[in-house]
Scaffold this active site. Structure first.
Site, PDB file in Angstrom:
ATOM      1  N   GLY A 157     -22.190  45.925-100.577  1.00  0.00           N
ATOM      2  CA  GLY A 157     -21.262  46.226-101.797  1.00  0.00           C
ATOM      3  C   GLY A 157     -20.764  44.983-102.061  1.00  0.00           C
ATOM      4  N   ARG A 158     -19.749  45.074-102.735  1.00  0.00           N
ATOM      5  CA  ARG A 158     -19.240  43.741-103.072  1.00  0.00           C
ATOM      6  C   ARG A 158     -18.679  42.855-101.919  1.00  0.00           C
ATOM      7  NH1 ARG A 158     -16.470  47.931-106.140  1.00  0.00           N
ATOM      8  NH2 ARG A 158     -16.674  47.885-108.280  1.00  0.00           N
ATOM      9  N   ARG A 180     -27.664  51.443 -98.284  1.00  0.00           N
ATOM     10  CA  ARG A 180     -28.384  52.853 -98.741  1.00  0.00           C
ATOM     11  C   ARG A 180     -29.245  52.416 -99.983  1.00  0.00           C
ATOM     12  NH1 ARG A 180     -22.984  56.182-100.057  1.00  0.00           N
ATOM     13  NH2 ARG A 180     -22.238  54.356-100.874  1.00  0.00           N
ATOM     14  N   ARG A 241     -14.614  50.526 -91.501  1.00  0.00           N
ATOM     15  CA  ARG A 241     -13.653  51.544 -91.272  1.00  0.00           C
ATOM     16  C   ARG A 241     -13.969  52.107 -89.739  1.00  0.00           C
ATOM     17  NH1 ARG A 241     -11.327  50.179 -94.776  1.00  0.00           N
ATOM     18  NH2 ARG A 241     -10.453  51.203 -96.612  1.00  0.00           N
ATOM     19  N   GLU A 270      -7.172  54.783 -85.509  1.00  0.00           N
ATOM     20  CA  GLU A 270      -6.138  53.993 -85.680  1.00  0.00           C
ATOM     21  C   GLU A 270      -4.741  54.492 -86.490  1.00  0.00           C
ATOM     22  OE1 GLU A 270      -6.668  51.506 -89.593  1.00  0.00           O
ATOM     23  OE2 GLU A 270      -8.286  51.092 -88.074  1.00  0.00           O
ATOM     24  N   HIS A 288      -6.050  45.697 -88.695  1.00  0.00           N
ATOM     25  CA  HIS A 288      -6.528  46.401 -89.893  1.00  0.00           C
ATOM     26  C   HIS A 288      -5.760  45.397 -90.967  1.00  0.00           C
ATOM     27  CE1 HIS A 288      -7.944  49.924 -92.530  1.00  0.00           C
ATOM     28  NE2 HIS A 288      -8.185  48.872 -93.204  1.00  0.00           N
TER      29      HIS A 288
END
Length: 334
Positions: A157-158, A180, A241, A270, A288
Site C-alpha cells: 500500500g502507501r 493481494r 500489526r 501489545e 509501536h
C-alpha cells in the site's frame, strides 16, 4: 439545538481538543487511562461520537450498550480495533487517518531495518555495559549489508511503496514485493519493485519487511514454516500489526539463529510482549512508535477531528472505512 456529545478516549494535543470543543460537547480523558470494554461503554453511553485510538475496541457488545453512537474516528491508519461488520450493521461510521503518516512510518521502518541489519541496539548495549575495552576487530558486530541487497516487502500500500522507493532509490536495493493485488506497471516502475509470490520473496530477500493491514487471513502470516524459508542471514522487520507474526515462532528462530535478526514495532497482544523476545540480543524492539513525530501525530489528531466535524456538520466523514449511512446528520443531536 444541543451540540453532539463526543468522547476523546485518550489524551491528544490541547489545540485539537480546543478545536473540538468549539463544535461539540466534549468529554476528554486527561489521565490518558485505557478503559476496558465496560468502562469505555459507560463513558460512551450518552455520546454520539468518539475520537479513538487502537486501544478502544468497538465491537457488537459495546455498540449494543451505546445505541446513540454514530461515528468513531480513529487517530491511526489501522482500524483492527473496529468490528467493521458490526458497525456497518448498526449504521455506525468508522474513520481512519491515511496519507498523513505514510512518509514518517516509512522512515521508521527503514530505520528499524537498518538497526537490525547493522546490529545497532546490540552494539549500543555492549558499549553501555562497559565491555568495549579494546579496539574492535574485523568481526566485531559485523552485520548484514543493506546497500545493494534484496528487500522483500509484504504489503504494498502507501507505506510499502514509500519503503520500496527508499530501498531502490536511496540504497540501490533490488526490491521484491508481495501483495493481494499486483500494482500497475507504472507504479511498479516508480517504486523500482518486482512482484513475487510470497515463497519466492521469503527465499530470496536479504531483508523482509511487513507493511500489510491486519486481518483474520493475515493472522500468523509469518510463522515457523515461513521463517524456515528465509535465509539464515536475513532480517525481518514488522511495522504492520501484531498478530501478523507468530512472535513465539520468531523468538525460537532468532534464538536458534535460523534468521539473523528481527526488528519489531508491533507485537501480538501489545502492550504485552512475548517474554522470550526480551532476552534476545538480535531483536530490536520499539513500542509501536512508527508514526511518532510531533508533526505527524498532530496531523493524525487533526484528521480525526476533521472526520468528526465533517460527519456532524456536513453529513459525511472524510476518510471512512465503513459504509456510511445514507441519511444526513447535520449538527443535530440524534
Amino acid at each position: 439545538m444541543p451540540r453532539p456529545k463526543i468522547l476523546v478516549a485518550r489524551t491528544i494535543f490541547t489545540e485539537t481538543l480546543e478545536r473540538l470543543a468549539r463544535h461539540f460537547d466534549v468529554q476528554a480523558n486527561p489521565d490518558d487511562a485505557i478503559w476496558p470494554g465496560a468502562a469505555l461503554a459507560r463513558h460512551l453511553q450518552d455520546k454520539q461520537g468518539a475520537l479513538t485510538t487502537g486501544t478502544e475496541r468497538i465491537d457488537a457488545a459495546l455498540l449494543t450498550a451505546c445505541p446513540r453512537l454514530k461515528i468513531c474516528a480513529n487517530m491511526m491508519v489501522g482500524y483492527n480495533n473496529f468490528d467493521v461488520q458490526a458497525m456497518a450493521a448498526r449504521g455506525v461510521v468508522g474513520t481512519n487517518t491515511p496519507d498523513v503518516l505514510t512518509e514518517t512510518t516509512a522512515d521508521f521502518g527503514f530505520a528499524l531495518l537498518l538497526a537490525a541489519a547493522r546490529r545497532l541496539t546490540e552494539s549500543e548495549r555492549f558499549l553501555r555495559r562497559g565491555e568495549w575495552i579494546k579496539p574492535g576487530y574485523y568481526r566485531m558486530f559485523a552485520g548484514a549489508e543493506v546497500h545493494g541487497s534484496t528487500l522483500g516487502i509484504i504489503g504494498m500500500g502507501r507505506i510499502g511503496q514509500a519503503i520500496a522507493r527508499r530501498g531502490a532509490q536511496g540504497f540501490g536495493m533490488k526490491v521484491l514485493y508481495h501483495n493481494r493485488a499486483r500494482l500497475a506497471a507504472a507504479a511498479e516502475a516508480t517504486c523500482g519493485a518486482r512482484y513475487a509470490g510470497q515463497e519466492e520473496l521469503l527465499r530470496n530477500a536479504d531483508h523482509v519487511l511487513l507493511a500489510l493491514p491486519y486481518s483474520a487471513q493475515a493472522h500468523h502470516l509469518i510463522g515457523a514454516a515461513e521463517l524456515a524459508l528465509m535465509k539464515p542471514t536475513a532480517t525481518l522487520t514488522n511495522i504492520a500489526r501484531g498478530g501478523i507474526v507468530d512472535d513465539a515462532a520468531l523468538a525460537r528462530a532468532l534464538r536458534e539463529h535460523r534468521i539473523a535478526a528481527a526488528a519489531l514495532d508491533v507485537f501480538e497482544g501489545e502492550p504485552a510482549l512475548h517474554p522470550n523476545l526480551l532476552t534476545l540480543p538480535n531483536a530490536v524492539l520499539t513500542p509501536h512508535i512508527a508514526s511518532a513525530t510531533v508533526t505527524t501525530r498532530r496531523a493524525m489528531a487533526e484528521l480525526a477531528a476533521d472526520n468528526l466535524i465533517a460527519f456532524f456538520e456536513q453529513g459525511r466523514a472524510l476518510t471512512p472505512v465503513t459504509p456510511e449511512p445514507q441519511t444526513s446528520h447535520g449538527s443535530q443531536t440524534p
